[in-house]
Enzyme design. Structure first.
Site, mmCIF file in Angstrom:
data_model
loop_
_atom_site.group_PDB
_atom_site.id
_atom_site.type_symbol
_atom_site.label_atom_id
_atom_site.label_comp_id
_atom_site.label_asym_id
_atom_site.label_seq_id
_atom_site.Cartn_x
_atom_site.Cartn_y
_atom_site.Cartn_z
ATOM 1 C CG HIS A 1 -2.030 -1.016 1.144
ATOM 2 N ND1 HIS A 1 -3.214 -0.798 0.467
ATOM 3 C CD2 HIS A 1 -2.117 -2.261 1.657
ATOM 4 C CE1 HIS A 1 -3.987 -1.865 0.575
ATOM 5 N NE2 HIS A 1 -3.334 -2.781 1.283
ATOM 6 C CG ASP B 1 -3.451 -4.107 5.064
ATOM 7 O OD1 ASP B 1 -2.562 -3.239 5.151
ATOM 8 O OD2 ASP B 1 -4.520 -3.910 4.462
ATOM 9 C CD GLU B 2 -5.709 -5.864 1.359
ATOM 10 O OE1 GLU B 2 -6.830 -6.358 1.147
ATOM 11 O OE2 GLU B 2 -5.450 -4.664 1.132
ATOM 12 C CB VAL B 3 2.704 -7.761 2.104
ATOM 13 C CG1 VAL B 3 4.051 -7.560 1.420
ATOM 14 C CG2 VAL B 3 2.554 -6.819 3.294
#
Length: 531
Positions: free
Chosen positions: A268, A328-330
């Protein structure tokens, strides 16, 4: 006529459930419901000219406490400042007049401090003629008690300000009651953020989780690294200057609200790379750089030099003890494609488990944040991927698939938890979805009492892909109010029907105070929203 999307039986059921028309004459409708409420049928009247808020003789806070002085002014206006109805002829005044609310702070007031995770928000409120008494250990309890006192007051059919004699004891069930706003997907003007803080105070929320930057834009104006916003924001007019950030933090403090910033990494972070050379990982395609970039590059010393300086600044700008680090969401594909990272993985003995590289990065970041005397909050993937967390790191649970199991696992490992999974307000649906939010209980999972003590609260999250200043407020309120009561009120306050009756009135109260809260169902407010 058939209502589109509803069968006749369902429509009739909805109509049968509609609350009484929400008008001032409905009497007090407290939201969130206090711990203990005793009301008497005995009525007292108030008038703008004869009623005042002052200090009890033994109060440790007095007229030099600007936080309370501002709150007294604000709540006097909330109570009396919206009296715009055409009144009927006055009826004979047979009720006794309530002349004053005396506020007593018992312990060190903390008037000039910032609220924190352990702030005492408890209070007692006794309304009897001719003087009401509000007592709290700290100023934070006074703020919550003033909100409750203002909600007790209503106008009767003659327009007379009226309150029932009452005895209230109150304190929150959970210490962390938050709202997440996203200013990266869409920039939110400071005015919109301040309006959100007002509404949060009306619902006794105490944490603004400010997801301030993300892939799409970097509106935070860093003094140390000005190019981050110069090149990473949508435009130079879509930034939060140091003065803007200070304004938000102080406005929140005056309402007993903490501001916790989130700087999510290593994923992100596309907007970060526009203003910070070599921060992101170059992606490869068939042994050549593709021209695209992935997460933050975790193998360069320059990465950690940058992060050290950046979070040193953040620690000085944001006074709260906690910073949210995301995690998150790597996505690992870019790391997998990069030959230098492949060599680093081999050197470290990580094999092809890129979660170990993620853990390497995050452990360094957690250490950096600890060095600047801040605590960390992370999204649940950081725990799920077995990153070695420092004691006291808070894990925020957001994935809705069996979140109760996640609560059990995180608390079993001894880490404090914030629950958000069932409260993603950006997921909108037809009808009264607030009921689903209201029915959630953060402690309904399989765990010991010691584990459940580690659940410090929750947050209602409003992600910004489809939200900007035009729809921020009506999408948040009164849906977030349901979360507010769940996090404040006792566990046994569960009646959806009773909540509906109170929430329709509370929604109109917010509208009256300038919050464009959307309706729950059919009906009207005596004070309709004026644009």
């Amino acid at each position: 006529m058939r209502h589109r999307g509803l069968g006749l039986a369902a429509l009739l059921a909805l109509l049968a459930a509609v609350a009484p028309r929400s008008s001032a004459a409905a009497g007090a409708a407290l939201w969130p419901m206090p711990l203990s409420v005793k009301t008497s049928p005995r009525l007292l009247h108030l008038s703008r000219d004869n009623f005042s808020i002052g200090y009890g003789p033994s109060s440790t806070a007095g007229p030099t406490c600007s936080l309370l002085q501002e709150a007294f002014r604000r709540y006097h206006e909330y109570i009396f400042g919206f009296d715009k109805r055409q009144r009927r002829p006055a009826k004979p005044n047979s009720a006794i007049e309530l002349q004053q609310l005396l506020v007593t702070v018992v312990l060190d007031s903390e008037c000039d401090l910032f609220p924190n995770i352990t702030s005492d928000e408890s209070y007692t409120l006794l309304v009897k003629e001719p003087v009401a008494f509000l007592k709290a250990n700290r100023v934070w309890g006074v703020l919550r008690g003033l909100e409750t006192f203002s909600q007790l007051i209503y106008q009767d059919s003659y327009g007379t300000f009226t309150v029932n004699e009452s005895d209230i004891i109150d304190s929150p069930r959970f210490p962390h009651r938050g709202i997440l706003i996203d200013t990266a997907r869409h920039f939110l003007p400071v005015k919109s953020i301040l309006k959100t803080l007002d509404a949060m105070a009306f619902n006794k929320f105490n944490v603004l989780h400010w997801h301030i930057v993300d892939d799409q834009s970097f509106p935070y104006q860093s003094v140390t690294f000005p190019e981050l916003s110069n090149k990473g924001s949508y435009s130079l007019s879509h930034v939060y200057t140091p003065n803007d950030v200070h304004t938000v933090i102080e406005y929140a403090r005056l309402r007993g609200i903490r501001v916790i910033p989130e700087f999510d990494s290593p994923g992100h972070t596309q907007s970060w790379g526009k203003g910070q050379k070599d921060l992101l990982t170059p992606c490869y395609n068939e042994h050549k750089q593709s021209g695209t970039f992935g997460p933050i590059n975790p193998i360069l010393n320059s990465t950690y030099n940058f992060l050290s300086q950046f979070f040193k600044e953040v620690s000085m700008v944001f006074p709260d003890h906690f910073v949210h680090l995301g995690g998150d969401e790597v996505e690992f594909q870019c790391w997998e494609s990069n030959p230098e990272i492949q060599g680093f993985m081999k050197q470290k003995g990580f094999g092809k488990d890129f979660r170990r590289l993620e853990s390497f990065y995050l452990q360094k970041l957690l250490g950096i944040v600890s060095t600047v005397k801040k605590g960390s909050i992370v999204w649940q993937e950081v725990f799920d991927d077995h990153v070695k967390l420092l004691p006291g790191t808070i894990v925020q649970v957001w994935k809705n698939q069996v979140y109760t199991e996640e609560l059990r696992e995180v608390t079993a490992a001894g880490f404090p938890v914030i629950l958000s999974a069932p409260w993603y307000l950006d997921w909108i649906s037809y009808g009264q979805d607030w009921r689903n939010y209201y029915k959630v209980d953060p402690l309904h999972f399989d765990g010991s009492q010691e584990q459940k003590k580690l659940v410090i609260g929750g947050e209602a999250c409003l992600w910004g892909e489809f939200v900007d200043a035009t729809n921020l407020t009506p999408r948040l309120w009164p849906r977030a109010s349901a979360v507010g009561e769940r996090l404040w009120s006792p566990e046994d306050i569960t009646s959806v029907g009773n909540a509906y009756n109170r929430l329709t009135v509370h929604r109109c109260r917010m509208v009256r105070r300038g919050i464009s809260a959307e309706p729950l169902f059919t009906g009207y407010c005596d004070y309709e929203y004026k644009t």
